[in-house]
Design a protein around this motif. Structure first.
Motif, PDB file in Angstrom:
ATOM      1  N   ASP A 242      34.684  40.336  47.540  1.00 12.56           N
ATOM      2  CA  ASP A 242      34.661  41.253  46.403  1.00 12.56           C
ATOM      3  C   ASP A 242      35.143  42.625  46.881  1.00 12.56           C
ATOM      4  O   ASP A 242      34.470  43.272  47.678  1.00 12.56           O
TER       5      ASP A 242
ATOM      6  N   LYS B 220      35.926  47.379  42.001  1.00 12.88           N
ATOM      7  CA  LYS B 220      36.787  47.645  40.837  1.00 12.88           C
ATOM      8  C   LYS B 220      37.919  48.557  41.278  1.00 12.88           C
ATOM      9  O   LYS B 220      37.689  49.530  41.990  1.00 12.88           O
TER      10      LYS B 220
ATOM     11  N   ALA C 192      40.330  50.479  35.415  1.00 14.73           N
ATOM     12  CA  ALA C 192      40.057  49.753  36.658  1.00 14.73           C
ATOM     13  C   ALA C 192      39.584  48.346  36.306  1.00 14.73           C
ATOM     14  O   ALA C 192      38.964  48.130  35.266  1.00 14.73           O
ATOM     15  N   TYR C 193      39.955  47.411  37.157  1.00 21.01           N
ATOM     16  CA  TYR C 193      39.605  46.015  36.914  1.00 21.01           C
ATOM     17  C   TYR C 193      38.964  45.453  38.177  1.00 21.01           C
ATOM     18  O   TYR C 193      39.301  45.866  39.284  1.00 21.01           O
ATOM     19  N   PRO C 194      38.058  44.476  38.029  1.00 22.49           N
ATOM     20  CA  PRO C 194      37.467  43.880  39.237  1.00 22.49           C
ATOM     21  C   PRO C 194      38.537  43.193  40.080  1.00 22.49           C
ATOM     22  O   PRO C 194      39.471  42.606  39.524  1.00 22.49           O
TER      23      PRO C 194
ATOM     24  N   ASP D 157      39.813  37.033  38.022  1.00 23.48           N
ATOM     25  CA  ASP D 157      39.803  38.021  36.940  1.00 23.48           C
ATOM     26  C   ASP D 157      41.220  38.313  36.467  1.00 23.48           C
ATOM     27  O   ASP D 157      42.099  38.567  37.276  1.00 23.48           O
TER      28      ASP D 157
ATOM     29  N   HIS E 267      45.810  42.893  42.105  1.00 24.48           N
ATOM     30  CA  HIS E 267      45.784  42.181  40.812  1.00 24.48           C
ATOM     31  C   HIS E 267      47.048  41.391  40.519  1.00 24.48           C
ATOM     32  O   HIS E 267      47.002  40.361  39.883  1.00 24.48           O
TER      33      HIS E 267
END
Ligand SMILES: [Zn+2]
Length: 407
Positions: A17, A20, A39-41, A57, A215
């Protein structure tokens, strides 16, 4: 949790992990800086059913690819590599002059220029609106879209089937794999070849290159996973090669089943993957531990240099730099600026960390004591280009796979 993008199973578990984060390639203008960024995880996951390594995600693709600040032509290493790839594909598939070659995610058409030199008929596809004028200038037809079943049908109608389709670096970007392979089925000629170059999972593991996780990169490909994608859909990987470029790539040649005999390279590669523990989860747990260690070391190094009053700046503003900076909590208080050769990035600010990106001339003007090399995969090229900086006492910090000072 989302289903596996390859096998649709729900056995997808997070192994790392990264927190974010804003989009790694979304370098901000001064005005955007004030508006704040979404912001995205960012989490790396493993499917215990098929072993595919992926991001669970989703981020809307338009947010990532329509304004694209990366250009292949800005790295000499990459230009040579892509022109070499064009020659290799023509040779491998024994393509005749004027055979249609489609490059998916053609960026600034560097690879297509290589194919044109090989006397192929070339066509590009890319969703990046801002790169369209570059293609136009080079006189290469580029369709401004994402590749999939629907866009492939339109392409086929206009241009006919392609003898070769290439996808370099974009293959890991695709979340809708079924739709992509369906498009391939429409657009690829009966004896055509689809050539993929994708960041290779074994290199990600070897180099602890956790910063290449962002991402855009939905998939982290092994050959094993590629086989599991193509085999049930009428295609097969018939040849492959492991390449050192771009922090390590897997080049795979894919065709409709049975067109040419499979190379022994495929079985050898699969055997090596098993030695690494792929497709199991264990090698990814090691990677996660290494990522946390780099974060600790980098924080400590930067804090120590700051305490000594040293001037520290960055070299290279690749997307992976964004992951590293955000994950390690590095900001404008740690790095005064980051120098990058891309005019598209100069004058902008890094996502999350908001460090100004400047031209490389700034290095000799300011002569910082240390340069944190964010584009660490091009370190040899960078050190060569920055010989003057080094001869005046400038030092480099290499962050990955472990933090190291280059005197
Ligand atoms: Zn799966």
């Amino acid at each position: 949790m989302a289903r596996c993008i390859l096998c649709q199973s729900s056995d997808v578990e997070v192994v790392l992990d990264l927190g974010k984060m804003a989009l790694a390639n979304k370098f901000l203008t001064k005005t955007e800086l004030e508006a704040g960024e979404p912001a995205y995880p960012l989490r790396l996951a493993h499917c215990s059913s098929c072993g595919h390594v992926q991001l669970p995600d989703r981020v809307p693709p338009a947010a990532m690819f329509e304004d694209y600040l990366y250009m292949s032509s800005l790295s000499e290493t990459l230009v040579n590599h892509l022109h070499g790839l064009a020659a290799a594909v023509v040779d491998w598939a024994k393509l005749k002059p004027n055979a249609l070659v489609l490059d998916i995610g053609c960026n600034d058409c560097t690879l297509l220029e290589g194919f044109r030199k090989q006397r192929m008929s070339v066509l590009g596809m890319d969703p990046a609106v801002n790169l369209a004028p570059v293609a136009k200038q080079k006189g290469i037809e580029v369709v401004n879209d994402f590749f999939g079943l629907e866009s492939a049908r339109k392409l086929r109608e206009r241009f006919g089937p392609a003898k070769a389709i290439t996808a370099t670096n974009v293959f890991p970007h695709i979340p809708a794999l079924d739709d992509f392979v369906a498009g391939l089925d429409v657009m690829l000629d009966a004896d055509g070849v689809f050539v993929v170059e994708a960041h290779y999972l074994l290199d990600l593991l070897d180099q602890a290159a956790f910063d290449t996780i962002y991402h855009e990169h939905v998939s982290y490909w092994s050959l094993d996973a590629m086989q599991k994608l193509f085999n049930p859909r009428g295609f097969e990987v018939v040849d492959c090669e492991r390449l050192p470029i771009h922090h390590g790539q897997l080049r795979a040649f894919i065709q409709r089943k049975g067109v040419r005999p499979a190379s022994a390279a495929v079985t050898a590669r699969l055997a090596q993957e098993r030695e690494y523990g792929v497709p199991e989860r264990a090698p990814l747990e090691k990677l996660a531990a290494q990522a946390h260690e780099v974060r600790r070391q980098l924080r400590r190094t930067l804090d120590e240099l700051k305490a000594k009053g040293m001037k520290v700046a960055g070299y290279g503003a690749p997307a992976k730099g964004s992951t590293l900076l955000t994950f390690a909590g590095v900001d404008a208080g740690d790095l005064q600026w980051i120098a990058d050769r891309s005019p598209l990035k100069q004058g902008r600010y890094t996502p999350d960390s908001h460090i100004p990106v400047v031209s490389t001339e700034r290095i000799l003007q300011d002569q910082p004591d240390y340069l944190l090399v964010l584009a660490w995969n091009f370190v040899d090229e960078i050190v060569r280009q920055q010989a003057d900086y080094r001869s005046r006492g400038g030092k480099f910090i290499l962050p990955v796979p472990e933090v190291k000072i280059l005197q």
